[in-house]
Enzyme design. Structure first.
Site, PDB file in Angstrom:
ATOM      1  CE1 TYR A   2      -4.070  -1.994   0.556  1.00 51.58           C
ATOM      2  CE2 TYR A   2      -2.781  -3.213   1.931  1.00 51.58           C
ATOM      3  CZ  TYR A   2      -3.739  -3.065   1.046  1.00 51.58           C
ATOM      4  OH  TYR A   2      -4.749  -4.287   1.360  1.00 51.58           O
ATOM      5  CB  CYS A  46      -7.647  -4.675  -5.287  1.00 54.31           C
ATOM      6  SG  CYS A  46      -9.242  -5.330  -5.879  1.00 54.31           S
ATOM      7  CG  HIS A  47      -5.668 -10.563  -6.094  1.00 56.38           C
ATOM      8  ND1 HIS A  47      -6.465 -10.324  -7.129  1.00 56.38           N
ATOM      9  CD2 HIS A  47      -4.634 -11.195  -6.384  1.00 56.38           C
ATOM     10  CE1 HIS A  47      -5.714 -10.708  -8.127  1.00 56.38           C
ATOM     11  NE2 HIS A  47      -4.787 -11.393  -7.882  1.00 56.38           N
ATOM     12  CG  ASN A  91     -14.012   4.172  -5.199  1.00 59.75           C
ATOM     13  OD1 ASN A  91     -15.177   4.134  -5.576  1.00 59.75           O
ATOM     14  ND2 ASN A  91     -13.195   4.477  -4.518  1.00 59.75           N
ATOM     15  CD  GLU A 128      -1.994 -13.444  -9.195  1.00 58.02           C
ATOM     16  OE1 GLU A 128      -1.008 -12.610  -8.723  1.00 58.02           O
ATOM     17  OE2 GLU A 128      -2.920 -12.985  -9.815  1.00 58.02           O
TER      18      GLU A 128
END
Length: 85
Positions: free
Chosen positions: A23, A53-54, A46, A80
């Site tokens: 972040y 966003c993960h 949003n 991933e």
DNA sequence: CATTTGACGCCAA
DNA sequence: TTTGGCGCCAAAT
């Protein structure tokens, strides 16, 4: 038309597969060094399906949260190939 | 318009 | 090293 918010979304959207950003990093790239908190807030309120966003985690090495559930986020990261501390 | 909330981060004890 | 507290910002209420 908050530049910061737009930048945050754009940056997160540009995160390549198998990569993760914190972040703080996103906030810094977006233009505000101390807006890490705001970044999480923006992503949370949003949520867009185009935005992975993960792939945004905390600087502590923890995953942080996820609107679809922390477990989902963890599973996605593992899928991933991202090693969790 | 003022206050509260929230997926964070850093410093001090 | 781990825990607690403070600061910081943007959006929602």
């Amino acid at each position: 038309m908050k530049k910061f918010t737009e930048n945050v979304l754009k940056i997160v959207k540009k995160i390549p597969v198998g990569s993760v950003l914190t972040y703080a990093e996103v906030a810094k790239e977006a233009g505000n060094r101390n807006a890490a908190r705001a970044v999480g807030n923006i992503l949370n309120k949003n949520f867009n399906p185009k935005i992975p966003c993960h792939r945004v985690i905390r600087s502590d090495g923890k995953l942080g949260g996820y609107n679809r559930g922390a477990k989902m986020k963890k599973s996605l990261l593992i899928s991933e190939g991202i090693n969790i501390i």
